[in-house]
Design a protein around this motif. Structure first.
Motif, short mmCIF file in Angstrom:
data_model
loop_
_atom_site.label_atom_id
_atom_site.label_comp_id
_atom_site.label_asym_id
_atom_site.label_seq_id
_atom_site.Cartn_x
_atom_site.Cartn_y
_atom_site.Cartn_z
N THR A 1 0.83 -1.20 0.00
CA THR A 1 0.00 0.00 0.00
C THR A 1 0.86 1.25 0.00
N ARG B 1 -9.78 8.46 8.36
CA ARG B 1 -10.04 8.28 6.93
C ARG B 1 -9.09 7.26 6.32
N GLY C 1 -11.56 -0.87 3.80
CA GLY C 1 -12.48 -1.07 2.68
C GLY C 1 -11.79 -1.74 1.49
N GLU C 2 -10.57 -1.30 1.18
CA GLU C 2 -9.83 -1.90 0.07
C GLU C 2 -9.48 -3.36 0.37
N GLU D 1 -10.28 3.77 7.43
CA GLU D 1 -11.52 3.38 6.74
C GLU D 1 -11.23 2.96 5.30
N THR D 2 -10.39 3.73 4.62
CA THR D 2 -10.08 3.42 3.22
C THR D 2 -9.29 2.13 3.10
N THR E 1 -4.67 5.71 -4.32
CA THR E 1 -5.65 5.34 -3.30
C THR E 1 -5.80 6.41 -2.22
N PHE E 2 -4.69 6.99 -1.78
CA PHE E 2 -4.74 7.93 -0.65
C PHE E 2 -4.39 9.36 -1.05
#
Length: 584
Positions: free
Chosen positions: A484, A544, A551-552, A547-548, A521-522
């Motif tokens: 990530t 945030r 979710g991914e 959460e992201t 993504t971020f």
């Protein structure tokens, strides 16, 4: 004939006695030569540790340069005049974040003494007794960064005399050390051996075995170091507020944690993930999908430290459903080699000496890393000196492990942002929002200091070399590796922050796993409202980001069966058991 025969027998017996005595003296001499190095090492250790109190200030200045959180008192033993005295308290959080210094007197409640990322302040009200100055990362005293104890002592006639004798004893130890070293060389030398003094020497009939004794001495020294530092004995009393102590504590806690029965996801990282990811919030969000999140993110931890952490907590390579590995622009100063060696030391083994040393750029760093794997005590020099100086305070701090774990779990992030703050890339000037305090502005200025190009390249080198090694370790495992990107910061116009992610990790590495998150993504988080300095997300950004990320992960892991070994026997039957390799 009989007289001559008797004379001959007497001469023969006398020669045998001399020969026996010579051999006895040779053996004694050889044994003494083997014992003397131990005495020399012991006295040298006493000499070094005896001056620990004088070296505290120097060690502290070095720690500041390496990014460690420190707090010191000068002096820490205050001689009282007319019933009172003063000391100067200096502190530095090490990363530019705001620190809160509290003082607790004997039978008193903690009182806020000073605030700021770093600074110094005089305490002129020291009286007889003990004062504990503690540096916290938050105003609620949840995250203890460092502490120092100040003692007020009434003036006595014996005190100056005691200090004088202490100095004399140290110099006496030095003279004894030199004398022992001289006699060790003398007794280990080959050649003639005096039978009596001061008669002429005769040749020794026996070998002194200097090489053998030296080998025995080195072997014994390695055994002692191994018994104390490699066995985990000393690791259990490492300073909990040190980088090495925190790595050892969180790694051991994860090793001993019972399986949850859910699909467990391990998140690695440095201070950016430690500030930006909440495992508690992630558990709430992922519980519906049967996910359990574990964070081993630790400030100053780099990719090589992550590798050894994963090796310790997951020896079977099947404990986790997924492992999240962050990557992005950062910097790793060569001056922090000693810090990285020390913090990784609790995880190292003898067989890691070449592997671990290869991760350092400079030969001095490689040599220190190699030595730390063989002689573990060399990585804990400062910690040992601190323990000898304040053993009771260390043991009390160790007993507060549950409080530190709880503070880590409930931490919610910093509650201020940089809205209204801007950076001009042309003039390289920053305009602060009026709402920011001077302390916050100083922290932001410090975080905006740009690292050298070599430090940035070193960070990229570590990621490019060690992240693939973690991936290789799980190449035949059901564990999914998730790469990530890390949000670059609130001011992407800063030099170096606009670097594309594929320049950090080549596409060939990113494409090795189908679970990598896209580079963009971020990007939505790269705004002042989500940061409290130039690198770290605040409480809002932390929420945030978590959460992201969750979710991914839910979307990517839902399509495959990555259930760990303890809840899926069929997966083991298909893939077969994996052999454990301690070297990898």
């Amino acid at each position: 004939m009989s007289g001559a025969s008797q004379l001959k027998n007497k001469v023969s017996k006398h020669s045998q006695v001399e020969l026996h005595g010579s051999r006895t003296r040779t053996k004694a001499r050889s044994a003494l030569a083997a014992v003397i190095p131990y005495l020399a090492v012991f006295l040298a250790t006493v000499w070094m540790l005896g001056g620990a109190s004088e070296q505290v200030a120097a060690r502290t200045e070095g720690a500041k340069g390496s990014g460690a959180s420190v707090i010191t008192a000068r002096p820490d033993s205050v001689t009282l005049t007319d019933g009172s005295g003063s000391t100067e308290i200096q502190w530095d959080t090490g990363n530019g974040s705001i620190g809160f210094v509290f003082v607790t007197g004997t039978d008193r409640k903690p009182v806020l003494f000073a605030t700021g990322p770093k600074g110094s302040q005089v305490a002129p009200w020291i009286h007889s007794g003990k004062y504990v100055f503690e540096l916290y990362g938050d105003e609620d005293r949840r995250t203890l960064l460092a502490n120092v104890i100040v003692t007020g002592n009434a003036v006595t006639e014996a005190a100056p005399q005691a200090m004088l004798w202490r100095g004399r004893v140290r110099w006496l130890l030095l003279l004894v050390l030199l004398a022992i070293s001289y006699f060790a060389v003398y007794l280990s030398s080959t050649g003639t051996l005096r039978t009596t003094f001061p008669t002429e020497p005769t040749t020794s009939p026996g070998r002194l075995h200097v090489a053998r004794n030296l080998l025995f001495g080195v072997t014994a020294f390695l055994c002692v170091d191994g018994a104390i530092f490699h066995s985990g004995l000393y690791v259990s009393i490492l300073a909990p507020n040190s980088y090495a102590g925190r790595i050892a504590e969180i790694t051991k806690a994860e090793e001993q944690r019972d399986p949850s029965g859910l699909k467990e996801v391990l998140v690695l990282g440095d201070s950016r993930i430690a500030e930006g990811f909440s495992s508690r919030l992630a558990d709430e969000l992922g519980s519906a999908s049967g996910l359990k999140f574990v964070s081993l993110a630790e400030p100053a931890a780099s990719a090589n430290t992550w590798y050894y952490m994963v090796r310790d907590v997951d020896p079977t390579r099947r404990r986790y459903s997924a492992i999240v590995i962050p990557y992005g622009v950062g910097y790793e100063p060569n001056s922090a080699d000693a810090l990285r060696i020390s913090m990784t030391a609790p995880l190292l083994r003898y067989a890691d000496c070449l592997h671990f040393a290869s991760g350092f750029q400079r030969w001095s760093g490689r040599f220190r890393a190699f030595t730390a794997c063989i002689l573990r005590g060399s990585a804990y020099q400062d910690d040992v000196a601190d323990f000898v100086e304040q053993p009771v305070a260390r043991l009390r701090s160790i007993q507060q492990g549950s409080k530190r774990t709880h503070s880590r779990e409930v931490y919610q992030g910093r509650d201020y942002d940089l809205v209204g703050t801007s950076y001009d890339a042309t003039s390289r000037e920053i305009t602060f929002a009026p709402k920011l305090t001077e302390t916050q502005r100083q922290a932001i200025r410090k975080s905006l200091i740009q690292p050298s190009e070599s430090d940035v390249e070193y960070s990229l080198k570590l990621q490019r070399e060690w992240i693939p090694q973690i991936m290789n370790r799980y190449s035949k495992s059901p564990t999914a590796i998730v790469l990530t990107p890390v949000p670059r910061g609130p001011f992407v116009e800063l030099p170096g922050f606009s670097r594309p992610y594929h320049s950090v990790l080549p596409n060939a590495i990113i494409q090795r796993t189908p679970f990598s998150l896209p580079e963009q993504t971020f990007e939505f988080l790269e705004k002042p409202e989500y940061y409290f300095d130039a690198f770290h997300l605040n409480a809002k950004g932390r929420q945030r980001f978590t959460e992201t990320l969750v979710g991914e992960l839910v979307g990517r892991l839902r399509s495959v069966d990555t259930t760990p070994y303890f809840s899926s026997e069929s997966k083991l039957a298909v893939d077969g058991p994996l052999e454990r390799s301690d070297a990898n």
